[in-house]
Design a protein around this motif. Structure first.
Motif, PDB file in Angstrom:
ATOM      1  N   THR A   1     -24.843  72.260  64.375  1.00 47.67           N
ATOM      2  CA  THR A   1     -25.825  72.268  63.296  1.00 47.67           C
ATOM      3  C   THR A   1     -25.873  73.621  62.589  1.00 47.67           C
ATOM      4  O   THR A   1     -25.915  73.704  61.358  1.00 47.67           O
ATOM      5  N   ALA A   2     -25.866  74.704  63.366  1.00 45.81           N
ATOM      6  CA  ALA A   2     -25.860  76.049  62.778  1.00 45.81           C
ATOM      7  C   ALA A   2     -24.595  76.272  61.958  1.00 45.81           C
ATOM      8  O   ALA A   2     -24.645  76.836  60.849  1.00 45.81           O
ATOM      9  N   PHE A   3     -23.453  75.825  62.479  1.00 40.49           N
ATOM     10  CA  PHE A   3     -22.184  75.932  61.749  1.00 40.49           C
ATOM     11  C   PHE A   3     -22.273  75.173  60.426  1.00 40.49           C
ATOM     12  O   PHE A   3     -21.854  75.676  59.379  1.00 40.49           O
ATOM     13  N   ALA A   4     -22.846  73.972  60.463  1.00 38.70           N
ATOM     14  CA  ALA A   4     -23.000  73.180  59.239  1.00 38.70           C
ATOM     15  C   ALA A   4     -23.845  73.927  58.213  1.00 38.70           C
ATOM     16  O   ALA A   4     -23.515  73.941  57.010  1.00 38.70           O
ATOM     17  N   GLU A   5     -24.919  74.563  58.642  1.00 39.22           N
ATOM     18  CA  GLU A   5     -25.773  75.296  57.716  1.00 39.22           C
ATOM     19  C   GLU A   5     -25.040  76.488  57.110  1.00 39.22           C
ATOM     20  O   GLU A   5     -25.162  76.765  55.904  1.00 39.22           O
ATOM     21  N   LEU A   6     -24.253  77.185  57.914  1.00 36.35           N
ATOM     22  CA  LEU A   6     -23.483  78.322  57.400  1.00 36.35           C
ATOM     23  C   LEU A   6     -22.479  77.875  56.349  1.00 36.35           C
ATOM     24  O   LEU A   6     -22.307  78.524  55.312  1.00 36.35           O
TER      25      LEU A   6
ATOM     26  N   PRO B   1     -15.181  54.317  60.055  1.00 37.79           N
ATOM     27  CA  PRO B   1     -14.321  53.906  58.936  1.00 37.79           C
ATOM     28  C   PRO B   1     -14.628  54.605  57.618  1.00 37.79           C
ATOM     29  O   PRO B   1     -13.772  54.613  56.725  1.00 37.79           O
ATOM     30  N   ALA B   2     -15.789  55.207  57.475  1.00 37.86           N
ATOM     31  CA  ALA B   2     -16.130  55.886  56.229  1.00 37.86           C
ATOM     32  C   ALA B   2     -15.572  57.309  56.163  1.00 37.86           C
ATOM     33  O   ALA B   2     -15.629  57.946  55.106  1.00 37.86           O
ATOM     34  N   LEU B   3     -14.997  57.799  57.263  1.00 31.95           N
ATOM     35  CA  LEU B   3     -14.525  59.179  57.329  1.00 31.95           C
ATOM     36  C   LEU B   3     -12.999  59.247  57.327  1.00 31.95           C
ATOM     37  O   LEU B   3     -12.322  58.266  57.626  1.00 31.95           O
TER      38      LEU B   3
ATOM     39  N   PRO C   1     -11.976  61.376  69.380  1.00 33.73           N
ATOM     40  CA  PRO C   1     -12.659  60.134  68.994  1.00 33.73           C
ATOM     41  C   PRO C   1     -13.455  60.233  67.694  1.00 33.73           C
ATOM     42  O   PRO C   1     -13.937  59.230  67.203  1.00 33.73           O
ATOM     43  N   GLY C   2     -13.646  61.456  67.170  1.00 32.46           N
ATOM     44  CA  GLY C   2     -14.279  61.611  65.874  1.00 32.46           C
ATOM     45  C   GLY C   2     -15.773  61.835  65.883  1.00 32.46           C
ATOM     46  O   GLY C   2     -16.399  61.878  64.816  1.00 32.46           O
ATOM     47  N   TYR C   3     -16.393  62.016  67.055  1.00 37.11           N
ATOM     48  CA  TYR C   3     -17.851  62.114  67.078  1.00 37.11           C
ATOM     49  C   TYR C   3     -18.354  63.436  66.501  1.00 37.11           C
ATOM     50  O   TYR C   3     -19.442  63.483  65.916  1.00 37.11           O
ATOM     51  N   VAL C   4     -17.575  64.509  66.634  1.00 42.07           N
ATOM     52  CA  VAL C   4     -17.991  65.769  66.020  1.00 42.07           C
ATOM     53  C   VAL C   4     -17.863  65.677  64.502  1.00 42.07           C
ATOM     54  O   VAL C   4     -18.750  66.113  63.756  1.00 42.07           O
ATOM     55  N   THR C   5     -16.775  65.094  64.031  1.00 44.03           N
ATOM     56  CA  THR C   5     -16.591  64.871  62.599  1.00 44.03           C
ATOM     57  C   THR C   5     -17.760  64.062  62.046  1.00 44.03           C
ATOM     58  O   THR C   5     -18.324  64.389  60.987  1.00 44.03           O
TER      59      THR C   5
ATOM     60  N   ALA D   1     -22.951  63.546  59.071  1.00 40.28           N
ATOM     61  CA  ALA D   1     -24.365  63.188  59.057  1.00 40.28           C
ATOM     62  C   ALA D   1     -25.242  64.366  58.644  1.00 40.28           C
ATOM     63  O   ALA D   1     -26.340  64.171  58.109  1.00 40.28           O
ATOM     64  N   LEU D   2     -24.745  65.581  58.866  1.00 39.58           N
ATOM     65  CA  LEU D   2     -25.475  66.785  58.471  1.00 39.58           C
ATOM     66  C   LEU D   2     -25.222  67.160  57.015  1.00 39.58           C
ATOM     67  O   LEU D   2     -25.714  68.187  56.534  1.00 39.58           O
ATOM     68  N   GLY D   3     -24.444  66.345  56.322  1.00 43.21           N
ATOM     69  CA  GLY D   3     -24.206  66.573  54.908  1.00 43.21           C
ATOM     70  C   GLY D   3     -22.996  67.418  54.580  1.00 43.21           C
ATOM     71  O   GLY D   3     -22.829  67.857  53.439  1.00 43.21           O
ATOM     72  N   VAL D   4     -22.128  67.649  55.564  1.00 41.37           N
ATOM     73  CA  VAL D   4     -20.940  68.480  55.356  1.00 41.37           C
ATOM     74  C   VAL D   4     -19.757  67.603  54.947  1.00 41.37           C
ATOM     75  O   VAL D   4     -19.475  66.607  55.618  1.00 41.37           O
ATOM     76  N   PRO D   5     -19.032  67.939  53.883  1.00 40.90           N
ATOM     77  CA  PRO D   5     -17.786  67.234  53.578  1.00 40.90           C
ATOM     78  C   PRO D   5     -16.741  67.603  54.630  1.00 40.90           C
ATOM     79  O   PRO D   5     -16.395  68.777  54.784  1.00 40.90           O
ATOM     80  N   VAL D   6     -16.264  66.636  55.397  1.00 42.74           N
ATOM     81  CA  VAL D   6     -15.473  66.942  56.581  1.00 42.74           C
ATOM     82  C   VAL D   6     -14.397  65.893  56.786  1.00 42.74           C
ATOM     83  O   VAL D   6     -14.543  64.733  56.380  1.00 42.74           O
ATOM     84  N   PHE D   7     -13.304  66.306  57.413  1.00 48.11           N
ATOM     85  CA  PHE D   7     -12.270  65.382  57.854  1.00 48.11           C
ATOM     86  C   PHE D   7     -11.749  65.844  59.203  1.00 48.11           C
ATOM     87  O   PHE D   7     -11.884  67.015  59.574  1.00 48.11           O
ATOM     88  N   GLY D   8     -11.162  64.909  59.954  1.00 51.05           N
ATOM     89  CA  GLY D   8     -10.650  65.224  61.280  1.00 51.05           C
ATOM     90  C   GLY D   8      -9.136  65.285  61.299  1.00 51.05           C
ATOM     91  O   GLY D   8      -8.465  64.569  60.554  1.00 51.05           O
TER      92      GLY D   8
END
Length: 220
Positions: A42-47, A95-97, A63-67, A72-79
């Motif tokens: 969460t802190a990383f996402a805010e930074l 499937p949305a990621l 498995p993609g759970y961190v991605t 979910a925290l609003g970060v544009p991300v890919f694995g």
């Protein structure tokens, strides 16, 4: 940059392909069991969000759970993961990621395009002599001011661990233990500025402490 056909890369890929289904069943959302890791993500996402909208790469996404949590925290991300089977399972579960097959030692990404790099418990499969190449890749793909957060098992003993079996399957997988000081030193040599180091004690059936290092690519 490391040759993508290096023996340790092929062994890691084959091993995780072999155990992908069992691993995913056991660790479908491992962060749900780890409040400290959740708070760090969460802190990383805010930074990252403070810097703008540049995407984040979750390296060794499994498995993609961190991605999914970063998303979910609003970060544009890919694995990104070495194992095609692990990537397929991550795509099925989320499937949305976006998930891609690739190696953190030779990223197929343009220079300076990422706002962040996250690698939780994945640099442990990179041998010592290849770790500087991985950190150089992190530095190359991050935009100035971008952040990197690493999580790994702590250890200062020689040799690490070799597993020939997991979940009842025959594999050949090497683990490399390191101290936060070692990882921080290599990040500094790669051009990063350190921001934080943290060690937590083992939980439940864990045998080793967990270490985390947060660093940033200088602005210019």
């Amino acid at each position: 940059m490391t040759n993508p056909d290096a023996p340790f890369i092929e062994a890691t890929r084959t091993s995780y392909d072999t155990i992908a289904h069992d691993y995913t069943a056991r660790f479908a959302d491992h962060l749900a069991e780890l409040p400290l890791e959740r708070s760090l993500v969460t802190a990383f996402a805010e930074l990252v969000q403070e810097r703008g909208a540049a995407p984040v790469a979750d390296l060794g996404s499994g498995p993609g759970y961190v991605t999914a949590r970063l998303h979910a925290l609003g970060v544009p991300v890919f694995g990104v993961d070495l194992s095609p089977r692990m990537v397929a399972l991550a795509r099925e579960a989320h499937p949305a990621l976006r998930f891609h097959v690739g190696s953190m030692t030779s990223l197929d990404l343009p220079d300076g395009t990422l706002g962040g790099v996250l690698a939780l418990y994945s640099i442990i499969h990179i041998p010592d002599d290849h770790l500087p190449a991985a950190f150089a890749e992190f530095h190359r793909v991050l935009e100035p001011g971008g952040h990197v957060l690493l999580g790994f098992q702590w250890g200062d003993d020689e040799g690490g661990l070799h597993l020939s079996e997991r979940f009842g399957h025959e594999i050949s997988l090497d683990y490399h233990w390191r101290t936060p000081e070692t990882v921080a030193g290599l990040l500094t040599e790669a051009g990063f500025r350190l921001q934080a180091r943290l060690v937590r004690e083992p939980l439940d059936d864990e045998k080793r402490p967990r270490a985390f290092v947060l660093a940033r690519k200088p602005e210019r």
